[in-house]
Design a protein around this motif. Sequence first.
Motif, mmCIF file in Angstrom:
data_model
loop_
_atom_site.group_PDB
_atom_site.id
_atom_site.type_symbol
_atom_site.label_atom_id
_atom_site.label_comp_id
_atom_site.label_asym_id
_atom_site.label_seq_id
_atom_site.Cartn_x
_atom_site.Cartn_y
_atom_site.Cartn_z
ATOM 1 N N VAL A 232 -4.161 0.639 -11.457
ATOM 2 C CA VAL A 232 -3.122 -0.314 -11.854
ATOM 3 C C VAL A 232 -2.537 -0.918 -10.581
ATOM 4 O O VAL A 232 -2.389 -0.218 -9.567
ATOM 5 N N LEU A 233 -2.206 -2.191 -10.625
ATOM 6 C CA LEU A 233 -1.568 -2.821 -9.478
ATOM 7 C C LEU A 233 -0.191 -2.209 -9.252
ATOM 8 O O LEU A 233 0.626 -2.120 -10.184
ATOM 9 N N ALA A 234 0.065 -1.775 -8.031
ATOM 10 C CA ALA A 234 1.364 -1.183 -7.693
ATOM 11 C C ALA A 234 2.491 -2.183 -7.952
ATOM 12 O O ALA A 234 3.583 -1.799 -8.363
ATOM 13 N N SER A 235 2.227 -3.462 -7.751
ATOM 14 C CA SER A 235 3.256 -4.489 -7.980
ATOM 15 C C SER A 235 3.684 -4.519 -9.445
ATOM 16 O O SER A 235 4.861 -4.730 -9.746
ATOM 17 N N ALA A 236 2.761 -4.270 -10.371
ATOM 18 C CA ALA A 236 3.097 -4.240 -11.800
ATOM 19 C C ALA A 236 3.998 -3.054 -12.116
ATOM 20 O O ALA A 236 4.945 -3.164 -12.902
ATOM 21 N N ILE A 237 3.724 -1.929 -11.480
ATOM 22 C CA ILE A 237 4.555 -0.745 -11.700
ATOM 23 C C ILE A 237 5.948 -1.002 -11.152
ATOM 24 O O ILE A 237 6.947 -0.684 -11.799
ATOM 25 N N ARG A 238 6.023 -1.613 -9.984
ATOM 26 C CA ARG A 238 7.337 -1.919 -9.394
ATOM 27 C C ARG A 238 8.157 -2.868 -10.281
ATOM 28 O O ARG A 238 9.363 -2.714 -10.408
ATOM 29 N N LEU A 239 7.494 -3.843 -10.898
ATOM 30 C CA LEU A 239 8.198 -4.753 -11.815
ATOM 31 C C LEU A 239 8.771 -3.973 -12.997
ATOM 32 O O LEU A 239 9.898 -4.233 -13.424
ATOM 33 N N ASN A 240 8.000 -3.030 -13.523
ATOM 34 C CA ASN A 240 8.487 -2.193 -14.614
ATOM 35 C C ASN A 240 9.695 -1.379 -14.187
ATOM 36 O O ASN A 240 10.696 -1.315 -14.898
ATOM 37 N N LEU A 241 9.611 -0.751 -13.019
ATOM 38 C CA LEU A 241 10.689 0.098 -12.534
ATOM 39 C C LEU A 241 11.944 -0.693 -12.237
ATOM 40 O O LEU A 241 13.068 -0.171 -12.344
ATOM 41 N N ALA A 242 11.789 -1.968 -11.894
ATOM 42 C CA ALA A 242 12.931 -2.844 -11.593
ATOM 43 C C ALA A 242 13.548 -3.426 -12.863
ATOM 44 O O ALA A 242 14.499 -4.204 -12.783
ATOM 45 N N ASP B 141 0.799 -1.208 0.000
ATOM 46 C CA ASP B 141 0.000 0.000 0.000
ATOM 47 C C ASP B 141 0.841 1.271 0.000
ATOM 48 O O ASP B 141 0.311 2.359 0.105
ATOM 49 N N ALA B 142 2.164 1.133 -0.111
ATOM 50 C CA ALA B 142 3.031 2.311 -0.132
ATOM 51 C C ALA B 142 2.897 3.037 -1.465
ATOM 52 O O ALA B 142 2.592 2.433 -2.489
ATOM 53 N N ASP B 143 3.119 4.337 -1.434
ATOM 54 C CA ASP B 143 3.077 5.130 -2.659
ATOM 55 C C ASP B 143 4.156 4.681 -3.627
ATOM 56 O O ASP B 143 5.212 4.200 -3.238
ATOM 57 N N VAL B 144 3.882 4.854 -4.907
ATOM 58 C CA VAL B 144 4.818 4.524 -5.970
ATOM 59 C C VAL B 144 5.149 5.825 -6.689
ATOM 60 O O VAL B 144 4.251 6.567 -7.065
ATOM 61 N N THR B 145 6.427 6.114 -6.876
ATOM 62 C CA THR B 145 6.844 7.324 -7.573
ATOM 63 C C THR B 145 7.363 6.947 -8.951
ATOM 64 O O THR B 145 8.274 6.124 -9.067
ATOM 65 N N VAL B 146 6.778 7.542 -9.986
ATOM 66 C CA VAL B 146 7.161 7.263 -11.365
ATOM 67 C C VAL B 146 7.256 8.591 -12.099
ATOM 68 O O VAL B 146 6.300 9.360 -12.116
ATOM 69 N N PRO B 147 8.392 8.886 -12.723
ATOM 70 C CA PRO B 147 8.517 10.137 -13.470
ATOM 71 C C PRO B 147 7.588 10.169 -14.683
ATOM 72 O O PRO B 147 7.376 9.134 -15.335
ATOM 73 N N ALA B 148 7.060 11.340 -14.979
ATOM 74 C CA ALA B 148 6.264 11.515 -16.194
ATOM 75 C C ALA B 148 7.119 11.120 -17.389
ATOM 76 O O ALA B 148 8.324 11.353 -17.417
ATOM 77 N N GLY B 149 6.481 10.484 -18.362
ATOM 78 C CA GLY B 149 7.188 10.037 -19.562
ATOM 79 C C GLY B 149 7.692 8.605 -19.480
ATOM 80 O O GLY B 149 8.116 8.035 -20.484
ATOM 81 N N THR B 150 7.626 8.008 -18.292
ATOM 82 C CA THR B 150 8.045 6.613 -18.131
ATOM 83 C C THR B 150 7.085 5.704 -18.887
ATOM 84 O O THR B 150 5.871 5.886 -18.846
#
Length: 86
Positions: free
Chosen positions: A73-83, A2-11
């Motif tokens: 969107v599932l935060a876990s999916a965003i984290r996989l992308n960022l990783a 449930d923690a916030d996810v930070t993603v830069p615009a344009g990602t």
Amino acid sequence: MDADVTVPAGTKLFLLAGEWFCEPTVLARRDEVVIVVAIHPGAISGQVWVTGHVCRRQDPPECGTGACFEHHVLASAIRLNLAGQR
């Protein structure tokens, strides 16, 4: 998650079917590539609100709107992308 996810615009995020919601309680059945405009803070139940573009991204965007993708969107999916796992 449930923690916030930070993603830069344009990602660019590659979201698989089942990782985002086409309606509030309905998981999408297709993959999607999203160019992030914003990830709105405050994950709820492991989901975050994502605004972005799925149109061919240009400046200005081809769709002529501020965001043509506005979905949970599932935060876990965003984290996989960022990783780098997508």
